[in-house]
Scaffold this active site. Structure first.
Site, PDB file in Angstrom:
ATOM      1  N   ARG A  45       0.852  -1.188   0.000  1.00 53.05           N
ATOM      2  CA  ARG A  45       0.000   0.000   0.000  1.00 53.05           C
ATOM      3  C   ARG A  45       0.889   1.240   0.000  1.00 53.05           C
ATOM      4  O   ARG A  45       1.693   1.418   0.907  1.00 53.05           O
ATOM      5  CB  ARG A  45      -0.904  -0.013   1.244  1.00 53.05           C
ATOM      6  CG  ARG A  45      -1.713   1.239   1.380  1.00 53.05           C
ATOM      7  CD  ARG A  45      -2.742   1.186   2.525  1.00 53.05           C
ATOM      8  NE  ARG A  45      -3.400   2.469   2.581  1.00 53.05           N
ATOM      9  CZ  ARG A  45      -3.411   3.290   3.637  1.00 53.05           C
ATOM     10  NH1 ARG A  45      -2.847   2.913   4.782  1.00 53.05           N
ATOM     11  NH2 ARG A  45      -3.996   4.456   3.572  1.00 53.05           N
TER      12      ARG A  45
ATOM     13  N   GLU B 184      -3.622  -0.298   8.089  1.00 52.06           N
ATOM     14  CA  GLU B 184      -2.463   0.127   8.887  1.00 52.06           C
ATOM     15  C   GLU B 184      -2.598  -0.424  10.289  1.00 52.06           C
ATOM     16  O   GLU B 184      -3.662  -0.340  10.906  1.00 52.06           O
ATOM     17  CB  GLU B 184      -2.365   1.657   9.024  1.00 52.06           C
ATOM     18  CG  GLU B 184      -1.846   2.372   7.831  1.00 52.06           C
ATOM     19  CD  GLU B 184      -1.767   3.876   8.045  1.00 52.06           C
ATOM     20  OE1 GLU B 184      -1.555   4.332   9.192  1.00 52.06           O
ATOM     21  OE2 GLU B 184      -1.944   4.593   7.055  1.00 52.06           O
TER      22      GLU B 184
ATOM     23  N   TYR C 233      -4.524   1.632  15.939  1.00 56.09           N
ATOM     24  CA  TYR C 233      -3.267   1.673  16.689  1.00 56.09           C
ATOM     25  C   TYR C 233      -3.442   1.458  18.184  1.00 56.09           C
ATOM     26  O   TYR C 233      -2.640   0.798  18.825  1.00 56.09           O
ATOM     27  CB  TYR C 233      -2.548   3.009  16.449  1.00 56.09           C
ATOM     28  CG  TYR C 233      -1.967   3.093  15.058  1.00 56.09           C
ATOM     29  CD1 TYR C 233      -0.731   2.542  14.775  1.00 56.09           C
ATOM     30  CD2 TYR C 233      -2.691   3.659  14.018  1.00 56.09           C
ATOM     31  CE1 TYR C 233      -0.191   2.576  13.495  1.00 56.09           C
ATOM     32  CE2 TYR C 233      -2.165   3.702  12.727  1.00 56.09           C
ATOM     33  CZ  TYR C 233      -0.919   3.149  12.475  1.00 56.09           C
ATOM     34  OH  TYR C 233      -0.403   3.165  11.214  1.00 56.09           O
TER      35      TYR C 233
ATOM     36  N   GLU D 147      -7.569   8.265   6.201  1.00 54.83           N
ATOM     37  CA  GLU D 147      -7.878   8.923   7.474  1.00 54.83           C
ATOM     38  C   GLU D 147      -8.355  10.366   7.313  1.00 54.83           C
ATOM     39  O   GLU D 147      -7.681  11.302   7.770  1.00 54.83           O
ATOM     40  CB  GLU D 147      -6.656   8.881   8.401  1.00 54.83           C
ATOM     41  CG  GLU D 147      -6.154   7.476   8.689  1.00 54.83           C
ATOM     42  CD  GLU D 147      -5.108   7.436   9.788  1.00 54.83           C
ATOM     43  OE1 GLU D 147      -4.676   8.513  10.253  1.00 54.83           O
ATOM     44  OE2 GLU D 147      -4.728   6.326  10.198  1.00 54.83           O
TER      45      GLU D 147
HETATM   46  C1  FCB Z   1      -1.561   7.065  10.780  1.00 54.30           C
HETATM   47  C2  FCB Z   1      -1.116   7.610   9.436  1.00 54.30           C
HETATM   48  C3  FCB Z   1       0.217   7.107   8.986  1.00 54.30           C
HETATM   49  C4  FCB Z   1       1.199   6.989  10.146  1.00 54.30           C
HETATM   50  C5  FCB Z   1       0.594   6.243  11.295  1.00 54.30           C
HETATM   51  C6  FCB Z   1       1.516   6.056  12.469  1.00 54.30           C
HETATM   52  O1  FCB Z   1      -2.469   7.935  11.357  1.00 54.30           O
HETATM   53  O2  FCB Z   1      -2.065   7.287   8.445  1.00 54.30           O
HETATM   54  O3  FCB Z   1       0.670   7.950   7.965  1.00 54.30           O
HETATM   55  O4  FCB Z   1       1.689   8.214  10.490  1.00 54.30           O
HETATM   56  O5  FCB Z   1      -0.553   6.908  11.733  1.00 54.30           O
END
Ligand code: FCB
Length: 482
Positions: free
Chosen positions: A86, A380, A306, A175
């Site tokens: 990606r 991500e 995250y 995002e």
């Molecule tokens: C996300 C972003 C990516 C990176 C990660 C840690 O919010 O999409 O670019 O910075 O966090």
């Protein structure tokens, strides 16, 4: 292994055949070559050069110099054995001023990238917008004005026609919450404004841009699989108190429902429209027919996850402290009267983000239950830690391995619960420019020595390669007998 009173068992958890393993990057974070081959300035070039905006005054001028080291990075991807990569296209490489004819040299770079991926049997997964808006469009109002969505549609048409024969999976936006609320609301990201009304308008115009891009992609690339990537969170109230429950709902409204509801239900959440009713221009920019454009059918949803989040009403920060929480100094939602809590004793990454993989499972299950049964890709997931190259020349990032293992296992839990998760992308292939944190936070499974540009696969790279190869994750459970 068995110790007195408890035992640890290793389980191998196989993923469904064809599960897509990948890794992700973004243009401004890795490419560098900020003025090469006709690239114009983006809002991140301007912002990162503003004193005090980014730690240490770091900029993306050189970054990982991926622009010049692309073939080496392609080889790393080949060695890793991913099924998909990606990446994002930098709009100002393709249209240096954000409108007008295509800059062929910019497109040629992405053509070489896509060809290099195909040569290695890696599926390109192309994000059209990962935050680098051409500066001239910001000067004309940026995402606060409708015209930017129209310009985006033109840009998408150019990219789709240039690369559509070899790219099947397209992500319109990465995002949009960050682009709107961090960019125009808290000012932590480019363009660095502090205006809630503008953030709300940006929220809408970004989603409009997403909707306008869908038919363009479908007509230029009939086989296209089109999706959007959202950063969603699992917000829990810090107590059962009604004020804290309401605070968690506001946080959920802003981060999750302001995006999920228009995309999947063709409407904005009433509580959020009421909350931002007096912010100008805010959601008064919505025009008849916009929500129909925004809610067109998609082929998949991209989810970035995250960390979990625990919140209370700001009036109850003292009670939260007394209950044993730390109250975070930085506020994610400055206008929502919400305070974020940290749970003492819970492990955190170098971003100060709490580690809790079950939040990912809960989020995926909720999306399926409340919004969509479309295929989901975790586009991500990953962690920054204080890595270093040891005297033997290795980066033994076992904490990252543990993080990835737990989160991949959490994805497996979601699949077991019947959620249609079809792929997982580690953030990130390379250490890179981590936005407002500059180069101070390393997320890569490959170490980058920024002064020389040298790459060094970390322990997590080797671990991920083995995971991909076996299409399974090893997970240890501990059963204590007291
Ligand atoms: C996300 C972003 C990516 C990176 C990660 C840690 O919010 O999409 O670019 O910075 O966090």
């Amino acid at each position: 292994m068995s110790t007195s009173g408890s035992s640890i068992t290793n389980h191998t958890r196989p993923f469904p055949p064809g599960f897509l393993w990948g890794t992700a990057t973004a243009s401004y974070q890795i490419e560098g070559a900020a003025t090469a081959d006709g690239r114009g300035p983006s809002i991140w070039d301007t912002f990162s050069h503003r004193p005090g905006a980014v730690w240490n005054g770091d900029t993306g001028d050189v970054a990982c110099d991926h622009y010049h080291r692309m073939s080496q990075d392609l080889d790393l991807l080949g060695e890793l054995g991913v099924g998909a990569y990606r990446f994002s296209v930098a709009w100002p490489r393709v249209q240096p001023t954000g409108q007008g004819p295509a800059n062929q040299r910019g497109l040629d770079f992405y053509r070489r990238l896509v060809d290099g991926l195909r040569d290695r049997n890696i599926e390109p997964t192309l994000t059209l917008y990962h935050w680098d808006l051409p500066q001239p469009l910001e000067d004309a109002g940026g995402w606060c004005v409708r015209d930017t969505a129209e310009r985006f549609a033109e840009y998408v048409d150019i990219v789709a026609r240039a690369l559509g024969d070899d790219v099947e999976r397209w992500i319109t936006l990465n995002e949009p919450w960050c682009s709107s609320w961090l960019g125009y609301g808290t000012g932590r990201h480019a363009p660095g404004l502090h205006d809630i009304g503008k953030a709300a308008a940006a929220n809408h115009h970004l989603l409009l841009a997403h909707g306008m891009a869908i038919p363009i992609l479908r007509s230029a690339v009939p086989s296209a699989k089109v999706g959007i990537t959202l950063n969603l969170g699992d917000h829990r109230p810090g107590s059962k108190h009604e004020l804290d429950v309401a605070a968690a709902q506001r946080a959920d409204g802003n981060l999750n429902r302001l995006f999920l509801e228009p995309v999947f239900r063709g409407r904005y959440p009433e509580d959020m429209l009421a909350h931002y009713a007096t912010s100008k221009p805010g959601f008064s920019v919505i025009q008849d027919g916009d929500l129909k454009i925004i809610s067109q059918p998609l082929d998949f949803l991209g989810v970035n996850y995250y960390f979990p989040s625990t919140v209370v009403d700001e009036s109850r920060a003292t009670e939260a402290r007394l209950a044993g929480y730390f109250v975070a100094p930085n506020e994610q939602f400055p206008d929502l009267r919400v305070r974020s809590l940290e749970t003492p004793g819970r492990d955190k990454t170098a971003m100060d983000w709490e580690i809790e993989a079950s939040g990912l499972t809960a989020l995926l299950v909720r999306i399926r239950d409340e919004y969509t049964t479309l295929p989901i890709y975790v586009t991500e997931n990953g962690a920054a830690f204080d890595d270093y190259v040891d005297p033997n020349g290795r980066v033994l990032d076992n904490n990252r391995v543990a993080y990835l293992q737990e989160h991949i296992s959490a994805v497996h839990d979601a699949i077991d619960a019947g959620v249609n998760v079809q792929g997982y992308f580690v953030w990130s292939l390379l250490d890179n420019f981590e936005w407002a944190f500059g180069y101070s936070r390393r997320f890569g499974i490959v170490w980058v020595d920024f002064p020389t540009g040298e790459r060094l696969p970390k322990e997590s790279f080797h671990w991920y390669r083995d995971t991909i190869h076996s299409n399974s994750v090893e997970y240890a459970t501990s059963v204590g007998s007291g």
